[in-house]
Write an enzyme that holds these catalytic residues in place. Structure first.
Site, PDB file in Angstrom:
ATOM      1  CG  ASP A   1       1.807  -3.914  10.188  1.00 47.49           C
ATOM      2  OD1 ASP A   1       1.848  -5.277  10.072  1.00 47.49           O
ATOM      3  OD2 ASP A   1       1.970  -3.108   9.573  1.00 47.49           O
TER       4      ASP A   1
ATOM      5  CB  THR B   1      -1.989   7.275  -3.075  1.00 50.50           C
ATOM      6  OG1 THR B   1      -1.247   5.872  -3.221  1.00 50.50           O
ATOM      7  CG2 THR B   1      -1.205   8.084  -3.722  1.00 50.50           C
TER       8      THR B   1
ATOM      9  CG  ASP C   1       5.338  -5.044  11.710  1.00 51.23           C
ATOM     10  OD1 ASP C   1       6.177  -5.264  10.742  1.00 51.23           O
ATOM     11  OD2 ASP C   1       5.086  -3.531  11.679  1.00 51.23           O
TER      12      ASP C   1
ATOM     13  NE  ARG D   1      -2.776  -0.425   3.503  1.00 53.84           N
ATOM     14  CZ  ARG D   1      -3.408   0.128   4.573  1.00 53.84           C
ATOM     15  NH1 ARG D   1      -4.346   0.750   4.428  1.00 53.84           N
ATOM     16  NH2 ARG D   1      -2.697  -0.207   5.899  1.00 53.84           N
TER      17      ARG D   1
HETATM   18  N1  URA Z   1      -3.060  -4.055   7.781  1.00 54.72           N
HETATM   19  C1  URA Z   1      -2.775  -4.502   8.926  1.00 54.72           C
HETATM   20  O1  URA Z   1      -2.150  -5.375   9.404  1.00 54.72           O
HETATM   21  N2  URA Z   1      -3.624  -3.935   9.950  1.00 54.72           N
HETATM   22  C2  URA Z   1      -4.772  -3.308   9.954  1.00 54.72           C
HETATM   23  O2  URA Z   1      -5.371  -2.663  10.832  1.00 54.72           O
HETATM   24  C3  URA Z   1      -4.908  -2.732   8.469  1.00 54.72           C
HETATM   25  C4  URA Z   1      -4.058  -3.110   7.521  1.00 54.72           C
END
Ligand code: URA
Length: 209
Positions: A200, A108, A203, A104
């Site tokens: 995330d 943007t 992660d 991503r």
């Molecule tokens: N990607 C993630 O890992 N967590 C989110 O909350 C949104 C996108």
């Protein structure tokens, strides 16, 4: 219109709660992702066709049913989708696996492709796309379009968490694609994270920050 299957089942709710807790470590987080993925896959494969075969049990002659040679592929959206693959392979060990790398753009929030490796007969397979976090929906939307451009006709999307806006994106762009998820959370924050969410997912799966 695409169906949204929210798997409101105690086992899934429990494992998702473990994922949400910020004190849950990578090992337990990974296990929960894998187990929830199996359970979502169980539901998503409910319509697999069966064929009747005659066999001998130790006791008698019997007519039994086996899955009838449906060709499946799992397409995993890198990086966090990797965490879902083993849970699905536990149930469908013969599935072929494809990988699509889309990140991503932080400004943007639009998906940009950087990697793609798919089974060479992908157009003749039913495809399960896996992406644990359906946040803006942009990445899954782009991956699904990509697969359709290759000629794939039958696609299902498995995500652990979604939000109403990402569901709307998929439903509008791909009304033929059913979505299977563990929960629909409230919203996205201004950084594109799901609220309350799990943080995330990549992660937390891989212990990176
Ligand atoms: N990607 C993630 O890992 N967590 C989110 O909350 C949104 C996108």
């Amino acid at each position: 219109m695409a169906q949204v299957h929210v798997m409101d089942h105690p086992l899934i709710v429990h494992k998702l709660s473990l994922m949400r807790d910020k004190y849950t470590g990578s090992k337990e987080f990974r296990e929960a992702v894998e187990e929830i993925s199996s359970l979502l896959c169980y539901e998503a494969t409910r319509d697999l066709p069966l064929k009747e075969v005659e066999i001998e049990t130790p006791i008698a002659h019997a007519k039994v049913r086996y899955i009838s040679g449906k060709k499946l592929a799992v397409v995993c959206i890198l990086r966090a989708g990797l965490g879902m693959v083993d849970g699905i392979l536990d149930l469908i060990p013969s599935a072929k696996i494809g990988h699509i790398g889309l990140y991503r753009d932080p400004d943007t929030l639009q998906p940009v492709e950087y990697y793609c490796k798919l089974p060479n007969d992908i157009e003749s397979r039913d495809v399960i796309v896996v992406d644990p976090m359906l946040a803006t929906g942009g990445t899954a939307n782009a991956a699904i379009q990509f697969l359709k451009n290759y000629g794939v006709k039958n696609i299902k999307l498995l995500s652990i968490l979604a939000v109403p806006e990402s569901i709307s994106v998929i439903q509008e762009q791909h009304p033929d694609v059913d979505i299977y998820c563990a929960a629909i959370d409230e919203k996205l924050n201004d950084k594109g994270y799901i609220v309350p969410g799990v943080g995330d997912a990549g992660d937390r799966l891989f212990g990176t920050k």
